[in-house]
Design a protein around this motif. Structure first.
Motif: not given
Length: 445
Positions: A90-103
């Motif tokens: 989470l950064e800047g009030g939004r989800v910037t990445a989500v998923g597996s550790r690789t993703e």
């Protein structure tokens, strides 16, 4: 009798700036620089005051520091898919990445040394929950709602526009209040002291018999929208929670409700309704959602399904009456409980979209997870009950692209629970962390 001009060209009864109205609402809600600083546990009041002064020059407030939640099982309510040992950035009030550790490897590396990390191992990570029926009158009410896991809410009205004032907070004080779709004042025959909230309501005080004429109802709806309401709340029947009122009497009929719906326009209307006649009139009038809806008929359920009318059964508020010390309310609770549960099951099976709302009032907040459990007990699967407080609720609020799921670009709102929500209906009552607008507002990990 209509005693004043309702035409769009008519001058306002009192040229009071919206800012002045909302300043009073904020004061009534207990919103101040000091109270925000105390609630957020962040910068001293002096620093918060500097930030407030800066924002008045048009500058944007600082975004919360980046946050990463890792190790938990991330659940997507829309698909029912779950990613074990996942990472949420989470950064800047939004989800910037989500998923597996690789993703998420690159996003995590980009924040090395700058982000706070929360270990959710052995737990489940969900989008922030949504309560579509609350009555938050103060900053302390908003804090209690957040602690219960609801990071977004739809107001069921307040007495003096307090919800409109609270709705402005997330933009300038992240984590102080849930995201809110405010309703302003309840459109009801008797406005009582709410008439003092706004000089533009003065003409309504002269009405004999209250606000009943279609033109007066439309006027009140327009005043609400003018003051910042994003949705309009009205009624077809009296309250069930007051022993002296009969919730099966009719307050507003189809014609009156149609006037409210027309004036509300795209904002939409949520309608308090109990009786079969009241519910059906509201649905035919075009309300967006039925609140409570105990005595909904099979015919009206079919009409709701075809029209896309949402259903907010507020199960906890209705079934909870059975424990009242008032014998009339206790009797209502015992009578209404099996009826409303059957209504929920029938509506869901007919294709009506059921959403979760607690009807919490003030500081007496029912955690949204309790409502989700009750929906499951009424016949929804654990996944469908979860959807009622996430993707379904987000669609009702018009926030489907931003809330209800944890996907890249969605709001930085999340909850961490201690049990699997896909198999355990009470999982959402077991909250260990809450993130609102990118701020960790509850942490029991």
């Amino acid at each position: 009798m209509c005693l004043h001009d309702h035409t769009p060209e008519a001058p306002s009864a009192a040229a009071v700036p919206r800012r002045g109205i909302l300043a009073g609402a904020a004061a009534l809600a207990g919103i101040s620089v000091a109270s925000l600083a105390a609630q957020l546990g962040g910068a001293p009041a002096a620093e918060a005051a500097d930030a407030a002064t800066s924002s008045s020059r048009g500058d944007r407030p600082a975004s919360p520091s980046p946050l990463m939640i890792e190790g938990g099982t991330i659940v997507d309510p829309k698909t029912g898919h779950a990613v074990e040992d996942g990472v949420l950035v989470l950064e800047g009030g939004r989800v910037t990445a989500v998923g597996s550790r690789t993703e998420t490897r690159r996003a995590v590396a980009a924040l090395a040394g700058r982000a706070r990390t929360v270990d959710a191992s052995g737990r489940w990570v969900l989008p922030g929950l949504i309560d579509v029926h609350v009555h938050a009158n103060a900053l302390s009410d908003a804090a209690a709602i957040l602690q219960g896991g609801a990071t977004s809410v739809r107001s069921g009205s307040t007495s003096f526009y307090q919800d409109v004032a609270l709705a402005a907070l997330p933009e300038w004080a992240a984590g102080a209040s849930p995201r809110m779709s405010p309703a302003g004042l309840f459109i009801s025959p008797e406005l009582g002291e709410s008439l003092l909230a706004d000089p533009d309501l003065g003409p309504l005080a002269a009405l004999h018999g209250g606000v009943n004429e279609p033109a007066d109802l439309a006027y009140l709806a327009r005043v609400n929208l003018k003051r910042g309401a994003k949705v309009i709340k009205t009624r077809a029947n009296p309250r069930a929670g007051l022993a002296e009122q009969d919730p099966r009497e009719l307050v507003y009929n189809y014609g009156q409700l149609s006037a409210v719906v027309k004036a509300a326009g795209k904002a939409g209307v949520l309608c308090h309704a109990y009786s079969a006649e009241g519910i059906d009139g509201a649905v035919r009038a075009g309300v967006r959602s039925i609140e409570h809806g105990v005595f909904v008929t099979e015919q009206t359920i079919a009409r709701m399904a075809s029209r896309g009318t949402y259903f907010t059964p507020t199960l906890d508020a209705i079934t909870g009456m059975s424990g009242s010390s008032d014998p009339i309310l206790a009797a209502r609770g015992r009578e209404y409980t099996p009826i409303i549960k059957e209504a929920v099951r029938a509506a869901h099976e007919a294709g009506v979209t059921v959403v979760a709302g607690t009807d919490s009032f003030g500081s007496e907040v029912t955690p949204i997870g309790t409502e989700v459990r009750l929906l499951a007990e009424a016949g929804l699967s654990p996944l469908d009950a979860l959807r009622a407080a996430t993707v379904n609720a987000a669609a009702l609020l018009g926030w489907g692209a931003d809330a209800g799921r944890l996907v890249r670009g969605s709001y930085a709102d999340a909850v961490v629970v201690n049990a699997d929500p896909l198999s355990n209906p009470s999982a959402l009552e077991q909250i260990s962390a809450v993130v609102a607008q990118g701020v960790l507002v509850r942490n029991n990990l």
